[in-house]
Write a protein that holds these residues in place. Structure first.
Motif, PDB file in Angstrom:
ATOM      1  N   SER A   1       0.835  -1.212   0.000  1.00  0.00           N
ATOM      2  CA  SER A   1       0.000   0.000   0.000  1.00  0.00           C
ATOM      3  C   SER A   1       0.865   1.257   0.000  1.00  0.00           C
ATOM      4  CB  SER A   1      -0.944   0.024   1.213  1.00  0.00           C
ATOM      5  OG  SER A   1      -1.839  -1.057   1.165  1.00  0.00           O
ATOM      6  N   GLY A   2       2.074   1.127  -0.549  1.00  0.00           N
ATOM      7  CA  GLY A   2       3.017   2.237  -0.549  1.00  0.00           C
ATOM      8  C   GLY A   2       3.891   2.212   0.690  1.00  0.00           C
ATOM      9  N   LEU A   3       4.952   2.988   0.670  1.00  0.00           N
ATOM     10  CA  LEU A   3       5.860   3.063   1.824  1.00  0.00           C
ATOM     11  C   LEU A   3       5.181   3.870   2.926  1.00  0.00           C
ATOM     12  CD1 LEU A   3       9.179   3.809  -0.104  1.00  0.00           C
ATOM     13  CD2 LEU A   3       8.157   1.587   0.462  1.00  0.00           C
ATOM     14  N   GLN A   4       5.041   3.256   4.095  1.00  0.00           N
ATOM     15  CA  GLN A   4       4.252   3.862   5.164  1.00  0.00           C
ATOM     16  C   GLN A   4       5.109   4.728   6.092  1.00  0.00           C
ATOM     17  OE1 GLN A   4       0.861   3.537   5.232  1.00  0.00           O
ATOM     18  NE2 GLN A   4       1.165   2.448   3.289  1.00  0.00           N
ATOM     19  N   PRO A   5       4.518   5.786   6.659  1.00  0.00           N
ATOM     20  CA  PRO A   5       5.262   6.646   7.591  1.00  0.00           C
ATOM     21  C   PRO A   5       5.825   5.839   8.754  1.00  0.00           C
ATOM     22  CG  PRO A   5       3.146   7.630   7.016  1.00  0.00           C
ATOM     23  CD  PRO A   5       3.129   6.244   6.451  1.00  0.00           C
ATOM     24  N   ALA A   6       7.019   6.219   9.193  1.00  0.00           N
ATOM     25  CA  ALA A   6       7.696   5.629  10.359  1.00  0.00           C
ATOM     26  C   ALA A   6       8.218   4.224  10.110  1.00  0.00           C
ATOM     27  CB  ALA A   6       6.793   5.633  11.592  1.00  0.00           C
ATOM     28  N   ASN A   7       8.116   3.723   8.869  1.00  0.00           N
ATOM     29  CA  ASN A   7       8.593   2.375   8.569  1.00  0.00           C
ATOM     30  C   ASN A   7      10.062   2.373   8.157  1.00  0.00           C
ATOM     31  OD1 ASN A   7       6.173   1.177   9.135  1.00  0.00           O
ATOM     32  ND2 ASN A   7       5.866   0.297   7.122  1.00  0.00           N
TER      33      ASN A   7
ATOM     34  N   ILE B   1      26.126   7.489  12.095  1.00  0.00           N
ATOM     35  CA  ILE B   1      24.667   7.491  12.142  1.00  0.00           C
ATOM     36  C   ILE B   1      24.163   8.771  12.806  1.00  0.00           C
ATOM     37  CG2 ILE B   1      24.650   6.183  14.297  1.00  0.00           C
ATOM     38  CD1 ILE B   1      22.003   6.202  11.479  1.00  0.00           C
ATOM     39  N   LEU B   2      24.967   9.344  13.703  1.00  0.00           N
ATOM     40  CA  LEU B   2      24.582  10.605  14.336  1.00  0.00           C
ATOM     41  C   LEU B   2      24.586  11.738  13.310  1.00  0.00           C
ATOM     42  CD1 LEU B   2      26.551  10.345  17.703  1.00  0.00           C
ATOM     43  CD2 LEU B   2      24.225   9.612  17.192  1.00  0.00           C
ATOM     44  N   ASP B   3      25.552  11.705  12.376  1.00  0.00           N
ATOM     45  CA  ASP B   3      25.585  12.711  11.307  1.00  0.00           C
ATOM     46  C   ASP B   3      24.347  12.588  10.420  1.00  0.00           C
ATOM     47  OD1 ASP B   3      28.087  13.613  12.156  1.00  0.00           O
ATOM     48  OD2 ASP B   3      29.134  12.136  10.921  1.00  0.00           O
ATOM     49  N   ILE B   4      23.995  11.353  10.087  1.00  0.00           N
ATOM     50  CA  ILE B   4      22.826  11.107   9.238  1.00  0.00           C
ATOM     51  C   ILE B   4      21.564  11.635   9.915  1.00  0.00           C
ATOM     52  CG2 ILE B   4      21.345   9.307   8.257  1.00  0.00           C
ATOM     53  CD1 ILE B   4      23.884   9.513   6.705  1.00  0.00           C
ATOM     54  N   ARG B   5      21.404  11.306  11.193  1.00  0.00           N
ATOM     55  CA  ARG B   5      20.207  11.740  11.920  1.00  0.00           C
ATOM     56  C   ARG B   5      20.134  13.258  12.009  1.00  0.00           C
ATOM     57  NH1 ARG B   5      20.047   8.107  17.286  1.00  0.00           N
ATOM     58  NH2 ARG B   5      18.544   9.720  17.852  1.00  0.00           N
ATOM     59  N   GLY B   6      21.277  13.897  12.297  1.00  0.00           N
ATOM     60  CA  GLY B   6      21.290  15.353  12.392  1.00  0.00           C
ATOM     61  C   GLY B   6      20.942  16.011  11.070  1.00  0.00           C
TER      62      GLY B   6
ATOM     63  N   GLY C   1      14.609   4.453  14.769  1.00  0.00           N
ATOM     64  CA  GLY C   1      14.211   5.574  15.619  1.00  0.00           C
ATOM     65  C   GLY C   1      14.031   6.855  14.831  1.00  0.00           C
ATOM     66  N   LEU C   2      14.889   7.060  13.822  1.00  0.00           N
ATOM     67  CA  LEU C   2      14.779   8.252  12.975  1.00  0.00           C
ATOM     68  C   LEU C   2      13.474   8.231  12.187  1.00  0.00           C
ATOM     69  CD1 LEU C   2      16.165  10.792  11.753  1.00  0.00           C
ATOM     70  CD2 LEU C   2      17.119   9.282  10.006  1.00  0.00           C
ATOM     71  N   ALA C   3      13.110   7.072  11.648  1.00  0.00           N
ATOM     72  CA  ALA C   3      11.862   6.951  10.897  1.00  0.00           C
ATOM     73  C   ALA C   3      10.663   7.293  11.772  1.00  0.00           C
ATOM     74  CB  ALA C   3      11.725   5.534  10.335  1.00  0.00           C
ATOM     75  N   ARG C   4      10.679   6.801  13.007  1.00  0.00           N
ATOM     76  CA  ARG C   4       9.570   7.083  13.919  1.00  0.00           C
ATOM     77  C   ARG C   4       9.557   8.552  14.347  1.00  0.00           C
ATOM     78  NH1 ARG C   4       8.985   2.978  18.737  1.00  0.00           N
ATOM     79  NH2 ARG C   4       7.168   4.318  18.985  1.00  0.00           N
ATOM     80  N   GLU C   5      10.738   9.102  14.571  1.00  0.00           N
ATOM     81  CA  GLU C   5      10.825  10.493  15.022  1.00  0.00           C
ATOM     82  C   GLU C   5      10.303  11.461  13.964  1.00  0.00           C
ATOM     83  OE1 GLU C   5      14.415  13.663  15.730  1.00  0.00           O
ATOM     84  OE2 GLU C   5      14.762  11.600  16.371  1.00  0.00           O
ATOM     85  N   LEU C   6      10.691  11.250  12.700  1.00  0.00           N
ATOM     86  CA  LEU C   6      10.300  12.159  11.625  1.00  0.00           C
ATOM     87  C   LEU C   6       8.989  11.759  10.968  1.00  0.00           C
ATOM     88  CD1 LEU C   6      13.741  12.784   9.861  1.00  0.00           C
ATOM     89  CD2 LEU C   6      12.673  14.071  11.715  1.00  0.00           C
TER      90      LEU C   6
END
Length: 745
Positions: free
Chosen positions: A207-213, A307-312, A361-366
Motif C-alpha cells: 500500500s506504498g511506503l508507510q510513515p515511520a517504517n 549514524i549521528l551525522d545522518i540523523r542530524g 528511531g529516525l523513521a519514527r521520530e520524523l
C-alpha cells in the motif's frame, strides 16, 4: 541584546529567578474557555496541561478537557462539580475563584492570542530544562561528545516540531488517531495510502511506503540495490513531486548524476561514459536535466558519516522542508555497512545493531519511511541456492536442541518454543544477568553448524555467523579460535519446581568437581590425599547408588599440578590470555603517572614489583584496582555476573535444522549455559525486508534470464510477502515493471 549576554550571565539565567510564565495570559485562556465553547476548542488545539505554569491552572484545564471528552458542557458550574469530585475545588479557592476567571477575561475573541503567549512561555521553560540537562550531561557523562550533541539536538528538534515526547497514551486518544487515519484512507479511495514507489506490484503489496517504517533493501554486490532505490527516488521526487533525501555513502556526485540522467532520458550509460552521444540526444538530455533539477530531490555525499551525522542532517532537512510547506516524504541511505556508530562499541556487530535501531528511531521520530540498503553475505551463493536470497541470510541461528534459560528457572529446547514469546534470562551490556521478553521464536531452515566445547563441559551447535560473547566482545563463531574464553553466567534463576537431591549426591558432586576425572574410555576417578574425603566419597556412592568402590594405593599422599598452554607475550593463551586484563590496569597506571610502588602503597600491600601482575586477579582485587584508578570498565568487569570459560574444541557438526530467537533490549540470551547474541538485528528492526535478485549475474550466457529480475519481499510486519517480477534495462541502469505482452524497450 541577546548577543551581548556574557557567559556568566547566560549561566546565571539557568538558575536565577522564576521560570518564564504569564499568569495573566493563563487566566485569560481559562476564562475564555469557561464562557465560550469555540474558545475551548481553539485552546485545546494549541495547548496541553503541562503548558500552564501554575498547578491550579493545570487542574482547571484538565477538568475542562475531561468534561469535553465526555461530551459534557464545560462551564463554571460543571467544572466546579468536576473539581469538587476530585477533592481539588477548595484548594483552588472554591467556586468563587472560577467565577473570578470569567470576570477577569477581557474578551474571549482573543483566546488564540492568550494561548500563544502561554505556549511561548512553556517553550521557554522547556528550553531552559533542556539546557540544564545538556549542561549536567556535559559535565558528568562519560559518553562521547558527538553522542551528547546528537541527544541535545534531538531534544531541541522535538521541541521545535511541537511534538514533545509523551509517555502513556490513553486508548481514547489512540482510537481518535486511528479513526482519523482511516478517514483519510477512505477519502483517497486508492490502494496506495503511503508513498508510491513506481513499482505497481510492490505498491499493491505494501500500500506504498508507510510513515515511520524502516524498509531494508538487501542484495549481493552487482544486483542493483542502488539503481533500484534511485528509481524509487526518481518516481517519488520527479513524478510525484514529493521531497526525497538520499544519503549516498558509496557513489560519487558524478556517478549519481549520470545514472539519474541516463535513467530518465533512456540514454545508454556506456555510450555516455565513452563519450559517444549523437547530436539528436542533446535536446532530450537538456529537457530531462531541467526536469530533474526542478525536482525536490536532495543528496548528501558526506564522506564517512556516522549514524549521528545522518540523523542530524535528516532532522535539518525535515525542518527546512516543513517550513517551506513541502514535508519530507522519503529518506534513502546507501548503505548501512558503510556507516559507523556514534560511540565506541565492543564489535562491529554491536555497531550495526546500534545503527539499525537508530535508523528505525529516525523513521519514527520524523514520521517518514526510511529505505536503508544492506549488503548480504556470501550465503546466497551456497551450493543449491543459486544466489537466491532468504530472510535467514540476515540471521544467525542455533540448533533445535539448544536449551534456552527461561526466567522461571526452566531450561527448554528452542524448538519447543517456536511460536512463543518466552521470558528469558539475558545479559546487560554491563555484564549483569537480567530478565527480558523474547520475540517470536521460529524455525529458519537447515544449515551447516559448528560444535563448540568449553573447559567446563558446556557445548553448543551454532551457524558460522552466530555471535557468542568472548572476553574481547561479541564475535562470530567462525572467527573464534580454540583457547578463546566464552561468557557464561555465574548464576541463573532457581527453578520453580527443582529436582530434590539427597545429601549424598550433593556431597559426591562437590568432591568430583574438585578432584574427579572422567576421561574418554576411562573409568570415573577421584584423587585425594585426605582420608576423610575418601570416606565421604565412598559413603556417598554406596548410599546414593549402591555401587561398590575399589581403592588403589598411589605414591604417598602428595601430588603436583602443572598449568601449561599459556602461550607467550605476543600470543597469550590459557591463563596467560586471562592475565591480559592487567594490560588495561597497567595502561591506566601509566596514563595517571602511578608507579608500581605507589600502587602497592595505595592498595595497602607490600611492594613486589611486576609480581602483582603475574597471577589471575580475583574480582575483589580487580575492583580494588578499578576504585584506585577510577576506571568504569575495570569496575564493570569486577562487578559482572559473568565467568569466562575457555573453548577447548571447535568442530564441524554437519547440517541440522536451526532456529532463531531475538531479544529486544539486552540483545542476548543464554543457550546451553553460554551467552548468545540476538539473531539478525537488521531484520528485527525492519518493518519491511526485500531483496533484489538478478539471475543473469550468475548466468551471463543464458538468454532466458537476460533482463529479468525479482524483488523478494521476505518480511512485512503488516502485510503479505511474496516474489515480484521486474525487468532490468542494463543500458539505462533501470528497473521497471514487466512490459505488457508484445511491448519491448
Amino acid at each position: 541584546m541577546v548577543a551581548s549576554l556574557s557567559a556568566s550571565s547566560a549561566r546565571a539565567s539557568l538558575t536565577d529567578g522564576l521560570p518564564p510564565h504569564s499568569r495573566e495570559a493563563e487566566v485569560a485562556v481559562l476564562g475564555s474557555m469557561l464562557v465560550e465553547k469555540e474558545s475551548l476548542l481553539k485552546a485545546f488545539d494549541m495547548l496541553r496541561e503541562e503548558d500552564f505554569y501554575e498547578e491550579n491552572h493545570r487542574r482547571i484545564f484538565t477538568a475542562v478537557r475531561s468534561l469535553h471528552d465526555r461530551n459534557v458542557t464545560a462551564d463554571v458550574v460543571t467544572v466546579g462539580d468536576e473539581l469538587d469530585k476530585a477533592g481539588r475545588l477548595a484548594g483552588l479557592g472554591g467556586r468563587a475563584a472560577l467565577f473570578e476567571l470569567t470576570n477577569l477575561v477581557p474578551s474571549a475573541l482573543h483566546v488564540e492570542h492568550y494561548a500563544r503567549i502561554v505556549r511561548e512561555k512553556s517553550i521557554l521553560r522547556q528550553m531552559i530544562a533542556i539546557a540544564r540537562t545538556v549542561v549536567d550531561e556535559s559535565r558528568t557523562s562519560t559518553e562521547e561528545a558527538q553522542s551528547l550533541l546528537d541527544a541535545a539536538q534531538q531534544r531541541f528538534f522535538v521541541l521545535s516540531q511541537d511534538r514533545a515526547a509523551r509517555g502513556m497514551v490513553s486508548a481514547s486518544a489512540l482510537m481518535q488517531s486511528a479513526i482519523t487515519t482511516l478517514e483519510k484512507m477512505a477519502e483517497s479511495s486508492k490502494y496506495v495510502t503511503g508513498v508510491s514507489t513506481g513499482f505497481s506490484e510492490w505498491d499493491k503489496m505494501t500500500s506504498g511506503l508507510q510513515p515511520a517504517n524502516l524498509i531494508i533493501i538487501a542484495g549481493r554486490p552487482s544486483m542493483g540495490k542502488t539503481a533500484f532505490c534511485l528509481n524509487v527516488a526518481e518516481h517519488v521526487a520527479i513524478k510525484s513531486k514529493r521531497p526525497v533525501v538520499f544519503f549516498s555513502l558509496e557513489m560519487s556526485e558524478q556517478e549519481i548524476g549520470l545514472r539519474l540522467l541516463c535513467s530518465q532520458a533512456r540514454i545508454n550509460v556506456r555510450s555516455v561514459r565513452e563519450g559517444f552521444l549523437s547530436r539528436k540526444s542533446w535536446p532530450t538530455i537538456t529537457n530531462v536535466a531541467s526536469e530533474i533539477a526542478s525536482a525536490p530531490l536532495y543528496f548528501d555525499f558526506s564522506t564517512s558519516p556516522s549514524i549521528l551525522d545522518i540523523r542530524g542532517s535528516a532532522r535539518r532537512w525535515a525542518h527546512e522542508l516543513k517550513q517551506k510547506g513541502t514535508p519530507l516524504s522519503l529518506i534513502i541511505i546507501d548503505y548501512i555497512q558503510l556507516l559507523h556508530g556514534g560511540s565506541r562499541m565492543e564489535s562491529r556487530q554491536q555497531e550495526i545493531s546500534e545503527i539499525s535501531r537508530s535508523i528505525k528511531g529516525l523513521a519514527r521520530e520524523l514520521q517518514v519511511p526510511v529505505i536503508a540498503l544492506s549488503q548480504l553475505n556470501r550465503r546466497p551463493e551456497d551450493k543449491g541456492r543459486e544466489g537466491r536470497p532468504q530472510l535467514s541470510d540476515l540471521r544467525e541461528c542455533v540448533t533445535g536442541d539448544t536449551r534456552v534459560a527461561l526466567a522461571d528457572g526452566r531450561h527448554v529446547c528452542i524448538q519447543s518454543l517456536v511460536g512463543q514469546q518466552p521470558r528469558v534470562v539475558s545479559v546487560s551490556p554491563r555484564g549483569k544477568v537480567v530478565m527480558a521478553v523474547a520475540e517470536k521464536v521460529w524455525k529458519v531452515g537447515r544449515r551447516s553448524v559448528l560444535r563448540f566445547q568449553t573447559a567446563s563441559g558446556r557445548s553448543i551447535h551454532v551457524t558460522a555467523d552466530h555471535r557468542l560473547l568472548t572476553f574481547d566482545g561479541w564475535r562470530r563463531a567462525a572467527h573464534i579460535p580454540v583457547g578463546e574464553r566464552l561468557a557464561v553466567p555465574r548464576h541463573l534463576p532457581a527453578p520453580l519446581r527443582p529436582d530434590k537431591w539427597m545429601d549424598e549426591r550433593v556431597i559426591l558432586l562437590a568432591h568430583l568437581m574438585g578432584d574427579g576425572s572422567y576421561l574418554v574410555h576411562q573409568p570415573l576417578r577421584y584423587t585425594t590425599s585426605s582420608q576423610e574425603n575418601s570416606e565421604a566419597v565412598v559413603s556417598s556412592v554406596q548410599k546414593a547408588f549402591g555401587t561398590p568402590v575399589k581403592r588403589y594405593k598411589g605414591r604417598g599422599c602428595w601430588h603436583q599440578l602443572l598449568i601449561s598452554g599459556n602461550g607467550n607475550r605476543w600470543k597469550p593463551a590459557g591463563v596467560g590470555g586471562w592475565l591480559k586484563v592487567f594490560d588495561q590496569v597497567k595502561a591506566l597506571m601509566r596514563e595517571k603517572g602511578i608507579s608500581h610502588r605507589q600502587m602497592a602503597a595505595l592498595r595497602g600491600t607490600s611492594y613486589g614489583g611486576n609480581a602483582h601482575f603475574c597471577f589471575g586477579p580475583s574480582r575483589s582485587v580487580l575492583a580494588q584496582y578499578a576504585g584506585l584508578l577510577e576506571d568504569r570498565d575495570l569496575l564493570s568487569q569486577a562487578q559482572s555476573d559473568l565467568f569466562w570459560d575457555p573453548v577447548v574444541s571447535i568442530d564441524p557438526a554437519g547440517e541440522e535444522d536451526v532456529y532463531d530467537l531475538t531479544v529486544p533490549g539486552p540483545s542476548s540470551w543464554i543457550g546451553n549455559g553460554i551467552v548468545s547474541h540476538n539473531s539478525g538485528a537488521l531484520e528485527q528492526d525492519a518493518d519491511v525486508v526485500a531483496a533484489i535478485f538478478r539471475e543473469e549475474v550468475y548466468k551471463r550466457d543464458d538468454p532466458d534470464v537476460k533482463g529479468k529480475a525479482k524483488l523478494f519481499v521476505l518480511k512485512q510486519r503488516n502485510g503479505p510477502i511474496g516474489d515480484i517480477d521486474l525487468n532490468f534495462i542494463s543500458e539505462f541502469t533501470k528497473f521497471a515493471d514487466p512490459a505488457p505482452e508484445g511491448d519491448n524497450f
